[in-house]
Design an enzyme around this catalytic site. Structure first.
Site, PDB file in Angstrom:
ATOM      1  CG  LEU A 291      -1.999  -1.107   1.225  1.00  0.00           C
ATOM      2  CD1 LEU A 291      -2.775  -1.075   2.539  1.00  0.00           C
ATOM      3  CD2 LEU A 291      -2.924  -0.998   0.033  1.00  0.00           C
TER       4      LEU A 291
ATOM      5  CD  GLU B  33       2.027  -5.698   6.108  1.00  0.00           C
ATOM      6  OE1 GLU B  33       2.391  -4.603   6.587  1.00  0.00           O
ATOM      7  OE2 GLU B  33       1.597  -5.800   4.944  1.00  0.00           O
TER       8      GLU B  33
ATOM      9  CG  HIS C 133       6.078  -2.343   6.260  1.00  0.00           C
ATOM     10  ND1 HIS C 133       6.476  -1.254   5.522  1.00  0.00           N
ATOM     11  CD2 HIS C 133       5.247  -3.062   5.453  1.00  0.00           C
ATOM     12  CE1 HIS C 133       5.919  -1.291   4.331  1.00  0.00           C
ATOM     13  NE2 HIS C 133       5.166  -2.384   4.260  1.00  0.00           N
TER      14      HIS C 133
END
Length: 180
Positions: free
Chosen positions: A98, A140, A143
């Site tokens: 995203l 994730e 991140h």
């Protein structure tokens, strides 16, 4: 629930290492719910706190974010997730993010991982994840350490992808200025 602002590359927040969460309370749970809502609105399968401007070690995921059948959704909230085991076997998967809109690339990930984390209610948990779930978790959790999937690419592939991203941003800016 509220939809949060999504930060995109090259914002510096995406490169910062996140801090451990020390307390699971109603305020944190509201933030987790807002992260999940943001992820669903933006059509993602995972979202890490830095992507919405926070330096907390938290992620939300849903490997089945169905809009048609809300009962099919499988949301997970992971606080302070840590990969404690990785399989030797790896898989290639075309990943997107995203925070790097409209881009994707083949990334090599471990086929299976075991993750230790704290859940939505403050309980310690472990999960053995494989295939798509393992890929989402690795993406994730990266991140939270300031690592983007493009960091797993060769210099040439990363450069090409970033040039396409720059063109995408230019086209979006042109569309926005034409609408005014």
């Amino acid at each position: 629930m509220a939809v949060l602002k999504l930060y995109t590359y090259p914002d510096n927040i995406l490169r910062q290492k996140c801090h451990k969460v020390t307390k699971v309370d109603d305020e944190l749970r509201r933030f987790l719910d807002d992260m999940l809502e943001t992820m669903y609105v933006d059509k993602g399968v995972g979202l890490a706190a830095p992507q919405v401007g926070s330096d907390k070690r938290i992620i939300v995921i849903d490997p089945n974010p169905s809009d048609e059948d809300l009962s099919a959704r499988q949301p997970m909230y992971l606080i302070n997730p840590e990969i404690i085991w990785r399989s030797d076997e790896t898989v290639m998967f075309c990943e997107g993010c995203l925070s790097l809109p409209n881009q994707s690339a083949e990334v090599e990930r471990h086929e299976k991982i075991r993750v230790h984390y704290t859940d939505y209610h403050g309980k310690e948990q472990e999960i053995l994840a494989e295939d798509f779930l393992a890929i989402i978790l690795q993406h994730e959790i990266d991140h939270l350490d300031g690592i983007l999937y493009i960091d797993h690419l060769s210099r040439l592939k990363r450069s090409r992808l970033l040039k396409k991203l720059e063109k995408y941003y230019e086209d979006k800016a042109r569309e926005t200025s034409n609408e005014k």
